[in-house]
Design a protein around this motif. Structure first.
Motif, mmCIF file in Angstrom:
data_model
loop_
_atom_site.group_PDB
_atom_site.id
_atom_site.type_symbol
_atom_site.label_atom_id
_atom_site.label_comp_id
_atom_site.label_asym_id
_atom_site.label_seq_id
_atom_site.Cartn_x
_atom_site.Cartn_y
_atom_site.Cartn_z
ATOM 1 N N LEU A 67 -12.768 3.824 -1.346
ATOM 2 C CA LEU A 67 -13.816 4.810 -1.662
ATOM 3 C C LEU A 67 -13.203 6.153 -2.046
ATOM 4 O O LEU A 67 -13.756 6.890 -2.870
ATOM 5 C CB LEU A 67 -14.752 5.002 -0.465
ATOM 6 N N LEU A 68 -12.062 6.464 -1.438
ATOM 7 C CA LEU A 68 -11.429 7.773 -1.653
ATOM 8 C C LEU A 68 -10.768 7.870 -3.017
ATOM 9 O O LEU A 68 -10.922 8.872 -3.719
ATOM 10 C CB LEU A 68 -10.397 8.012 -0.544
ATOM 11 N N ILE A 69 -10.009 6.865 -3.405
ATOM 12 C CA ILE A 69 -9.260 6.963 -4.659
ATOM 13 C C ILE A 69 -10.183 6.751 -5.853
ATOM 14 O O ILE A 69 -11.248 6.170 -5.737
ATOM 15 C CB ILE A 69 -8.070 5.977 -4.682
ATOM 16 N N ASP A 70 -9.746 7.223 -6.997
ATOM 17 C CA ASP A 70 -10.576 7.166 -8.204
ATOM 18 C C ASP A 70 -10.852 5.723 -8.611
ATOM 19 O O ASP A 70 -9.974 4.858 -8.489
ATOM 20 C CB ASP A 70 -9.879 7.900 -9.354
ATOM 21 N N PRO A 71 -12.069 5.457 -9.111
ATOM 22 C CA PRO A 71 -12.393 4.106 -9.585
ATOM 23 C C PRO A 71 -11.396 3.646 -10.659
ATOM 24 O O PRO A 71 -10.969 4.440 -11.504
ATOM 25 C CB PRO A 71 -13.799 4.271 -10.174
ATOM 26 N N GLY A 72 -11.032 2.374 -10.584
ATOM 27 C CA GLY A 72 -10.104 1.827 -11.567
ATOM 28 C C GLY A 72 -8.645 2.092 -11.279
ATOM 29 O O GLY A 72 -7.778 1.694 -12.055
ATOM 30 N N THR A 73 -8.350 2.765 -10.152
ATOM 31 C CA THR A 73 -6.960 3.025 -9.764
ATOM 32 C C THR A 73 -6.621 2.214 -8.522
ATOM 33 O O THR A 73 -7.502 1.736 -7.802
ATOM 34 C CB THR A 73 -6.705 4.515 -9.481
ATOM 35 N N ASP A 74 -5.334 2.074 -8.270
ATOM 36 C CA ASP A 74 -4.861 1.327 -7.100
ATOM 37 C C ASP A 74 -4.013 2.216 -6.218
ATOM 38 O O ASP A 74 -3.404 3.182 -6.682
ATOM 39 C CB ASP A 74 -4.012 0.120 -7.538
ATOM 40 N N LEU A 75 -3.973 1.884 -4.938
ATOM 41 C CA LEU A 75 -3.078 2.565 -4.011
ATOM 42 C C LEU A 75 -1.652 2.094 -4.266
ATOM 43 O O LEU A 75 -1.382 0.894 -4.301
ATOM 44 C CB LEU A 75 -3.473 2.253 -2.566
ATOM 45 N N GLY A 107 2.023 -4.666 8.936
ATOM 46 C CA GLY A 107 1.757 -3.380 8.313
ATOM 47 C C GLY A 107 2.266 -2.202 9.117
ATOM 48 O O GLY A 107 2.149 -1.052 8.681
ATOM 49 N N GLY A 108 2.826 -2.461 10.303
ATOM 50 C CA GLY A 108 3.394 -1.381 11.097
ATOM 51 C C GLY A 108 2.378 -0.480 11.754
ATOM 52 O O GLY A 108 2.725 0.586 12.262
ATOM 53 N N GLY A 109 1.094 -0.870 11.756
ATOM 54 C CA GLY A 109 0.072 -0.081 12.438
ATOM 55 C C GLY A 109 -0.458 1.086 11.638
ATOM 56 O O GLY A 109 -1.193 1.928 12.171
ATOM 57 N N MET A 110 -0.119 1.159 10.361
ATOM 58 C CA MET A 110 -0.563 2.283 9.532
ATOM 59 C C MET A 110 -0.522 1.887 8.067
ATOM 60 O O MET A 110 0.290 1.049 7.658
ATOM 61 C CB MET A 110 0.328 3.506 9.776
ATOM 62 N N ILE A 111 -1.409 2.479 7.275
ATOM 63 C CA ILE A 111 -1.411 2.298 5.821
ATOM 64 C C ILE A 111 -0.919 3.592 5.201
ATOM 65 O O ILE A 111 -1.438 4.675 5.514
ATOM 66 C CB ILE A 111 -2.828 1.975 5.308
ATOM 67 N N THR A 112 0.091 3.515 4.341
ATOM 68 C CA THR A 112 0.575 4.696 3.624
ATOM 69 C C THR A 112 0.748 4.351 2.149
ATOM 70 O O THR A 112 1.079 3.220 1.796
ATOM 71 C CB THR A 112 1.926 5.197 4.177
ATOM 72 N N GLY A 113 0.515 5.331 1.306
ATOM 73 C CA GLY A 113 0.713 5.119 -0.119
ATOM 74 C C GLY A 113 0.188 6.285 -0.925
ATOM 75 O O GLY A 113 -0.528 7.157 -0.416
ATOM 76 N N VAL A 114 0.550 6.302 -2.190
ATOM 77 C CA VAL A 114 0.105 7.357 -3.103
ATOM 78 C C VAL A 114 -1.161 6.886 -3.792
ATOM 79 O O VAL A 114 -1.204 5.800 -4.373
ATOM 80 C CB VAL A 114 1.189 7.692 -4.138
ATOM 81 N N GLY A 115 -2.195 7.697 -3.712
ATOM 82 C CA GLY A 115 -3.455 7.405 -4.388
ATOM 83 C C GLY A 115 -3.831 8.541 -5.313
ATOM 84 O O GLY A 115 -3.397 9.686 -5.120
ATOM 85 N N THR A 116 -4.637 8.236 -6.312
ATOM 86 C CA THR A 116 -5.130 9.263 -7.237
ATOM 87 C C THR A 116 -6.553 9.612 -6.845
ATOM 88 O O THR A 116 -7.447 8.754 -6.848
ATOM 89 C CB THR A 116 -5.088 8.748 -8.684
ATOM 90 N N VAL A 117 -6.772 10.879 -6.481
ATOM 91 C CA VAL A 117 -8.079 11.356 -6.031
ATOM 92 C C VAL A 117 -8.484 12.525 -6.919
ATOM 93 O O VAL A 117 -7.762 13.523 -6.991
ATOM 94 C CB VAL A 117 -8.037 11.792 -4.548
ATOM 95 N N MET A 118 -9.582 12.377 -7.624
ATOM 96 C CA MET A 118 -10.034 13.386 -8.583
ATOM 97 C C MET A 118 -8.934 13.707 -9.591
ATOM 98 O O MET A 118 -8.708 14.851 -9.978
ATOM 99 C CB MET A 118 -10.498 14.653 -7.863
#
Length: 559
Positions: A67-75, A107-118
């Protein structure tokens, strides 16, 4: 005539074609294993955990990220392999992993990654609240710090979706209070915000004790009504310490910190409203920039299946790295540096440049056996200096078992020229990405930009093997010592036991060097399929180039 003799003899071309198809089938099967391996981390706890969250009015963290990252993009996910069978590694905790039944943390208990937001790239951190209430284990902290380091280097604003019980108390030994432990993530938040790298927090659950600082230290924070809590001590500890009985909501709920304490900045009623608020905040962040001249993207003339066909099944079999490069490079074009230098010795490292998704990239690549001779080390050192002086990002394709050894090499200066290569790799201050595609042993790990040499991102495929040396070599060395000790004490060598020992060493090193094993310890940022490699590497350079490229200063080279 035997059945074998009756078979028609294949021509060289037919044998090569058969081998290529065998390679393709093998790597397709290996990539299928990799994709299956990921599923557990994607859906940790299965439907039961999704149902548990739903009763609390919560979505799984991966749904919130989508929901946070821009539509059509991937984490652009990092460290997905962390934590698998971590208890078997016995790092910080020993038998506690078993007694607490926490020896496997997908997954090590956490999700991390670069996302595109706005339209802005940012580093996203999300506590995996489907596992152990999102608490922090030693491997969780290592993953968190790795993502923060990348964010600081690339000047990416950070978004924390926080729902954590803080340190996992039975395994606190590896979480508190050394450098790199729990306090370091708050130190990093403060340092980044001081540099203008903004920190945003959406609290979607409990944030207790030190974890409350994820809310308090944020540049701006959001809490959800009757869902998010932040307090230095939860109700049970308050009762124990001062005898006061208080509910979580009245102790540190959203209304407390937005209306009274001032510890939080924004009050929302749902997770969806919180995500919308985060997106609104990100719209005020500076637009992305790319600090390099980029040309139009041109697809390679050869797809990733061609790369699979040309990648030997055996990690230690010779590889023609140009067959890999042509599947990564735009238009399959590669400008090679010193292509004729040192035949048979200088060509164990291939150097040059190419474009990836329009980005100019220097290349240092292991070739053939990958053994680094004097000539190859000289060439690699020269090319790294040229890339640094030209401010060109560099991709290391690592498949080297080590530097050449022996009297002739030592007299010729392999130590000196190998050290120059290590120094050049260290001092090369352009964005570096390492992609392990074969043996990754000993000092070659250093000269080819292993994790200790700070590549901006480090990836591997299923062929990679990262250990101090091959199992075959390690077995031989230790066996030689054992044999000498037995003989010196007047004993007789049991050859059957020695053969079993050699095989044990081979198996052990192959296991410990396997991408799933090294990934569980975050020795790299992820195992990638052949089909993902070009996109993953190119996107990594794009992220790394959000900041201007630094000057490289070379120190006391001995060339």
């Amino acid at each position: 005539m035997s059945e074998e003799e009756k078979k028609p003899r294949l021509s060289r071309a037919e044998r090569l074609a058969a081998e290529r198809e065998k390679n393709l089938a093998h790597w397709e099967a290996q990539d299928a294993i990799l994709l299956k391996h990921r599923e557990e981390a994607y859906n940790i706890g299965g439907d039961a955990q999704v149902a548990r969250l739903a009763k609390q009015g919560k979505k799984p963290m991966r749904d919130l990220i989508n929901l946070l990252i821009d539509p059509g993009t991937d984490l652009y996910e990092l460290g997905l392999d962390a934590g698998y069978d971590i208890g078997k590694k016995r790092l910080y905790g020993g038998e506690i992993y078993d007694s607490e039944k926490r020896g496997h943390i997908p997954g090590g208990g956490m999700i991390t990654g670069v996302g595109t937001v706005m339209g802005r790239d940012c580093m996203i951190f999300a506590n995996e609240n489907r596992y152990a209430a999102g608490t922090y284990f030693p491997i969780t902290l290592k993953k968190h710090m790795r993502a923060q380091a990348i964010a600081e280097q690339c000047e990416l604003p950070c978004i924390y979706i926080a729902d954590s019980g803080g340190i996992n108390l039975p395994l606190q030994l590896g979480c508190f209070a050394d450098d790199g432990h729990f306090g370091t993530m708050f130190y990093n938040m403060c340092r980044m915000s001081a540099k203008g790298i903004r920190q945003y927090t959406l609290s979607t659950g409990g944030n207790t004790a030190g974890g409350a600082y994820i809310v308090y230290l944020a540049s701006e924070s959001i809490m959800i009504e009757k869902m998010a809590y932040a307090f230095l001590a939860g109700p049970p500890m308050v009762k124990s310490a001062i005898g006061e009985t208080v509910s979580p909501e009245d102790l540190g709920g959203a209304y407390v910190h937005t209306q009274h304490s001032g510890g939080c900045d924004h009050f929302v009623r749902t997770q969806e409203e919180g995500i919308a608020k985060l997106r609104a905040m990100m719209e005020f962040e500076p637009s992305n920039k790319l600090c390099i001249e980029r040309r139009e993207t041109r697809e390679p003339k050869f797809d990733f299946k061609e790369m699979m066909r040309n990648t030997p099944v055996d990690t230690y079999q010779y590889i023609n790295i140009k067959e890999t490069i042509k599947c990564l490079a735009d238009d399959s074009y590669f400008h090679e540096y010193k292509p004729n230098y040192g035949p048979g010795r200088g060509d164990s490292v291939i150097a040059g440049k190419m474009w990836m998704k329009g980005i100019p990239v220097g290349v240092i690549a292991s070739n053939a056996s990958g053994v680094i001779y004097i000539d190859a080390a000289r060439k690699a050192t020269e090319w790294m200096i040229r890339c640094g002086n030209s401010k060109l990002p560099v991709l290391f394709l690592q498949g080297s078992p080590g530097y050449m050894v022996g009297k002739a090499e030592e007299w010729g200066g392999i130590g000196k020229y190998g050290s120059d290569m290590v120094r050049a790799c260290t001092c090369l201050d352009t964005p570096k990405i390492t992609y392990v595609i074969g043996p990754d042993h000993g000092a070659a790990n250093y000269g080819m930009c292993g994790r200790a040499f700070k590549p901006r991102f480090a990836f591997t495929n299923m062929r990679g093997r990262t250990t101090v040396m091959s199992g075959e070599t390690a077995g031989f060395i230790v066996e030689t010592v054992r044999r000498k000790n037995i003989i010196d004490k007047g004993g007789a060598v049991n050859e059957e036991e020695m053969a079993q020992f050699r095989q044990m060493m081979r198996d052990r090193y192959d296991s410990e060097g396997h991408p799933f094993y090294t990934g569980s310890l975050i020795f790299h940022d992820g195992v990638v399929t052949f089909g993902e490699a070009r996109d993953k590497i190119a996107r990594g350079f794009e992220i790394a180039l959000r900041v201007p490229i630094k000057e490289s200063y070379w120190g006391d080279l001995k060339v």
